[in-house]
Design a protein around this motif. Structure first.
Motif, PDB file in Angstrom:
ATOM      1  N   ARG B 346       9.581  -2.908  38.472  1.00 47.26           N
ATOM      2  CA  ARG B 346      10.051  -3.360  37.164  1.00 47.26           C
ATOM      3  C   ARG B 346      11.204  -4.353  37.267  1.00 47.26           C
ATOM      4  O   ARG B 346      11.616  -4.926  36.271  1.00 47.26           O
ATOM      5  N   SER B 347      11.770  -4.510  38.471  1.00 48.31           N
ATOM      6  CA  SER B 347      13.026  -5.265  38.597  1.00 48.31           C
ATOM      7  C   SER B 347      12.811  -6.764  38.813  1.00 48.31           C
ATOM      8  O   SER B 347      12.041  -7.165  39.685  1.00 48.31           O
ATOM      9  N   PRO B 348      13.497  -7.597  38.031  1.00 49.34           N
ATOM     10  CA  PRO B 348      13.393  -9.044  38.247  1.00 49.34           C
ATOM     11  C   PRO B 348      13.993  -9.469  39.594  1.00 49.34           C
ATOM     12  O   PRO B 348      13.663 -10.530  40.115  1.00 49.34           O
ATOM     13  N   LEU B 349      14.859  -8.641  40.161  1.00 50.01           N
ATOM     14  CA  LEU B 349      15.474  -8.999  41.445  1.00 50.01           C
ATOM     15  C   LEU B 349      14.488  -8.820  42.593  1.00 50.01           C
ATOM     16  O   LEU B 349      14.505  -9.539  43.578  1.00 50.01           O
ATOM     17  N   TYR B 350      13.618  -7.815  42.457  1.00 50.45           N
ATOM     18  CA  TYR B 350      12.647  -7.502  43.511  1.00 50.45           C
ATOM     19  C   TYR B 350      11.480  -8.469  43.462  1.00 50.45           C
ATOM     20  O   TYR B 350      10.876  -8.782  44.455  1.00 50.45           O
ATOM     21  N   ASN B 351      11.172  -8.921  42.237  1.00 50.75           N
ATOM     22  CA  ASN B 351       9.961  -9.717  42.042  1.00 50.75           C
ATOM     23  C   ASN B 351      10.198 -11.219  42.108  1.00 50.75           C
ATOM     24  O   ASN B 351       9.335 -11.992  41.762  1.00 50.75           O
TER      25      ASN B 351
END
Lengths: 206, 353
Positions: B346-351
């Motif tokens: 769900r994380s924009p940092l991971y994706n």
């Protein structure tokens, strides 16, 4: 932390989390350093201006994820004009409320949605960039929530003075000396203002 | 039960605790918990001994009780040296050496750090302090240490020490202060001395009895219990590190860390979300995230250890006891793996591309 069942439901099972490939507009607000960041992706039907698809990604706590989830629920199927009008209070109400210290999550979610809509409008020449002024600073301060009561610092009349001169923003705050949220409020103000190129320095007295 | 038999019982309870830290019953004082013991020790000692000097040494990563007390005295005219810590949470001994002056009367430390489990090198500290040409008292918050690592107040050179019952499965609201014979502290809580002049007023004998029982159980086979906890926490850490990518251990690895504490940061995600999901799955953990803190601030210990905001927000503290099992660890790590992956998805940092 006392969360409502609705917050927990949206947190555990958000309805439309993820990413849209080739979105018509996207916005990312917040910062990892502050512990919350939200991205919102939009697909818009050009003729009707209806949000046909919307998805979010979220880095943050349970209420950050829940508010991003509810805001995307609320915006889906609405026209851009309707979606723009959704307020952070409505989003919080739709979740059966949020703890006061978490109200800023709702502000961030709404802010991200509005930014995504603005980005769509800019891209499609439906709107122009807002001109920066002292009013911009005031609008930003309305997004800073005093965590103790879950209301913004303008409504609470905590802002005694706002000045903008030569790139320098001067803000005088009325906040008790031993308030545990003093640093947090000052940081929130800086976070909301420092990305404006027009602002060279932010001076906060309290 | 009459007054004198109650006194006898209390002496017995004191003896039970005294035996576990190599001291005598007369040097144990019951309090209403660790915080009360910390306050009685620091405020009592400094107010009584200010005539000898007004300089104290503490570190930036100490338990909030200790820091708040130091700040209180700083405001009233004491000088406070705040030692820095290295990235594993050990206080800076070089800085300690340089900080000592003829005015220094008290050194304060948290024997096992409450956030990252670092065991402070108390013998080394004792050697440094003993080189001063006057006595510098040593006050130790041992609430996280007691029952988890061996404590000998004599070999460790401890003069004042706080311990807490609920940290070793005893009741809430009871603790004890160890005060070495010859160390003088003034009263800070003025009133009727029921058992002593420190924690004055009525005392909760039932809680004290529960505390003593918890001590007996914890120390009935201390070596076996603590070895078991260390085995479990080693297993927890190795399971996390082998099953979940992009993690970072906070605090030292191995024997320089208390056996019951594992603190790990998970990249790309925030700790309160992990904590709430774990909780909804019946597993209790803590986090250093600002979102779960008072005052919405990143954890000060992790920041002092050089972690950045994201690493502090993404930290999870696991506290183990002798009652945990390997099966529980397996369940917890499997759940954790799922939760971390879900939140990363769900994380924009991971994706990010």
């Amino acid at each position: 932390m006392q969360y409502s069942q609705k917050v927990l439901d949206h947190f555990m099972n958000p309805h439309i989390v993820g990413k849209i490939e080739n979105p018509d507009a996207v916005a990312t607000e917040g910062s990892p350093a502050c512990g919350d960041q939200v991205s919102i992706y939009l697909k818009v039907e050009h003729e009707t201006q209806i949000i046909s698809d919307i998805k979010f990604q979220s880095y943050g706590c349970a209420s950050n994820i829940a508010t991003a989830s509810i805001i995307t629920d609320l915006a889906k199927g609405k026209t851009l004009e309707e979606a723009k009008k959704v307020t952070w209070k409505e989003a919080a109400d739709a979740l059966d409320g949020l703890p006061p210290v978490k109200m800023h999550c709702s502000v961030l979610a709404v802010d991200t949605l509005r930014k995504a809509i603005k980005n769509y409008e800019l891209k499609n020449n439906l709107s122009t960039l807002d001109k920066f002024s002292k009013e911009t600073v005031l609008e930003e301060l309305k997004k800073v929530i005093y965590p103790k009561v879950g209301e913004d610092i303008i409504t609470l009349k905590m802002v005694k003075y706002v000045g903008f001169d030569n790139g320098v923003v001067i803000i005088d705050l009325d906040i008790p000396k031993f308030d545990k949220y003093r640093d947090n409020v000052a940081e929130e103000i800086k976070e909301h203002l420092e990305h404006y190129q027009e602002i060279k320095d932010i001076k906060i007295t309290m | 039960m009459g007054g004198s038999s109650i006194s006898e019982e209390i002496e017995g309870f004191k003896k039970i605790i005294a035996d576990t830290i190599n001291t005598t019953a007369s040097e144990i004082h019951f309090t209403t918990g660790g915080t009360s013991a910390n306050n009685i020790a620091i405020k009592g000692f400094l107010s009584e001994n200010a005539g000898r000097g007004t300089h104290i040494i503490i570190s930036v990563i100490d338990y909030p009780d200790l820091l708040a007390n130091a700040a209180f005295f700083e405001k009233s005219g004491f000088t406070v040296t705040y030692l820095q810590a290295d990235r594993d949470g050990f206080v800076d001994l070089k800085q300690l050496q340089q900080a000592i002056t003829s005015d220094t009367i008290l050194f304060i430390t948290t024997l096992v750090n409450h956030t990252v489990g670092t065991i402070q090198p108390i013998e080394k500290i004792k050697n440094i302090l003993s080189k001063a040409d006057h006595k510098i008292a040593v006050m130790v918050d041992a609430c996280e240490a007691y029952g988890r690592i061996p404590i000998d107040v004599n070999s460790m050179g401890i003069d004042l020490m706080s311990i807490s019952a609920h940290k070793i499965h005893g009741p809430q609201g009871v603790g004890a202060l160890y005060k070495r014979k010859g160390i003088v502290i003034g009263p800070i809580k003025h009133g009727v001395a029921r058992i002593d002049s420190f924690e004055t007023g009525g005392i909760n004998i039932a809680s004290i009895a529960g505390f003593a029982k918890a001590v007996q159980l914890a120390f009935s086979d201390f070596k076996k219990h603590t070895e078991k906890i260390r085995e479990l926490s080693d297993y927890l850490l190795s399971s996390i590190e082998s099953k979940i990518p992009d993690t970072m251990l906070n605090g030292p690895r191995g024997l320089l860390r208390a056996p019951h504490n594992i603190n790990v940061s998970f990249d790309y995600i925030e700790g309160e979300a992990i904590m709430v999901m774990m909780d909804l799955n019946g597993i209790s953990v803590a986090t250093g995230s600002a979102c779960a803190s008072q005052g919405l601030k990143a954890n000060y210990v992790l920041m002092a250890l050089g972690r950045n905001h994201e690493q502090s927000h993404g930290s999870i503290k696991f506290t183990l006891s002798r009652y945990n099992t390997k099966t529980e660890i397996n369940i917890a790590v499997d759940k954790l793996k799922e939760i971390v992956q879900e939140l990363r998805n769900r994380s924009p940092l991971y994706n990010k591309e």
